[in-house]
Design a protein around this motif. Structure first.
Motif: not given
Length: 323
Positions: A92-97
């Protein structure tokens, strides 16, 4: 902005091309994924149920808080840019790699962010220092970078006379780290710490060729040669120093002074390091037991010669290593 997100569509901007901490991920039809669906596993100590952003680092997921990450100039700028509604999400959260980052380095940075007091009171290893400096430099975290530089400078000080035994371990890694993260002030001491170590020993000196760049290895060799030349000049003529205002030596004190200099600066074959010239000169300044045996004229000549040689070495050290 070149800090492109793996889960957020960031407007490109060449201003931040040097950082590029985030990589764009292919959009999928179902934008929301659970951590079970991801190929990465949650890192429990940095997985907060009320977190609102997920960091993907190597094979681990970290669910943290945006407001905490805003101590970073890079993240603060990125998180203030409006994002499209449909972005890839995890739990449910934005993700960044964070491609190219080491999980261990981020664990250091997040420990500083979340557990600040405990972080400052822990035993500081070189791995902690290097992780803190790499992340704080890449993502512009001023407070963490200041702390890391202060800790590095306490081991590899600007004034090489202040350098102690804790400068010997990881000296080669410190040189590489300083070059990578723009901390030139520690380089003379780090090179000097590495130069006094014997290369045949199984310590930092013996593996420096595996750590240093070809240019830095050349600097190390040049510095070792310059220091050996300085030591040889003293061994040949301990009492005379061109340019020194007071080289007085009476016939009675001169032989004992020459013997003292040669004995103090002779290498110890059993020691893992060669003659630590700067440290020996500093100790000689405080050797009242020997200085007290000299006549007044020779006492002043002896002390003047030590101070002159020590001052010259202090000033010449960066040049010795081609810095």
């Amino acid at each position: 902005m070149s800090c492109t997100s793996s889960s957020m569509d960031i407007v490109p901007d060449d201003t931040f091309n040097d950082f590029a901490p985030l990589s764009k991920r292919r959009r999928v039809s179902d934008c929301s994924r659970s951590c079970e669906d991801s190929s990465c596993a949650p890192l429990k100590k940095f997985w907060f149920p009320d977190g609102d952003i997920v960091l993907e680092i190597q094979t681990r997921l970290l669910k943290v808080h945006r407001r905490r990450l805003q101590c970073s100039v890079i993240f603060s700028d990125m998180l203030h840019i409006p994002q499209p509604f449909e972005t890839d999400q995890i739990d449910g959260c934005p993700s960044v790699a964070l491609v190219g980052d080491a999980l261990a380095d981020w664990e250091v940075a997040l420990a500083w962010i979340y557990h600040h007091d405990e972080f400052l009171n822990q035993v500081v290893t070189f791995d902690i220092l290097s992780g803190a400096l790499r992340i704080s430099t890449k993502y512009e975290i001023p407070g963490l970078r200041r702390w890391a530089i202060e800790e590095l400078s306490s081991r590899w000080p600007v004034d090489v006379v202040s350098m102690r035994l804790n400068a010997l371990p990881h000296a080669a890694e410190a040189i590489t780290l300083a070059q990578e993260c723009n901390v030139p002030e520690i380089l003379p001491a780090a090179f000097y710490a590495l130069s006094v170590q014997k290369f045949h020993a199984s310590a930092d000196g013996g593996r420096s060729h595996l750590v240093l760049s070809p240019n830095d290895l050349r600097r190390l060799i040049a510095g070792r040669e310059a220091l050996q030349d300085a030591l040889l000049r003293i061994a040949v003529d301990p009492l005379t120093e061109p340019g020194c205002a007071n080289n007085a030596a009476c016939a009675h004190c001169a032989p004992r002074r020459a013997e003292y200099w040669r004995a103090r600066l002779a290498p110890d074959p059993k020691s893992p390091w060669s003659t630590w010239l700067v440290r020996e000169l500093d100790w000689m300044l405080r050797d009242d037991a020997f200085a007290g045996t000299l006549c007044p004229a020779c006492f002043h000549g002896h002390m003047s010669t030590i101070k002159w040689r020590l001052g010259r070495l202090r000033g010449a050290m960066p040049g010795f290593f081609l810095l």
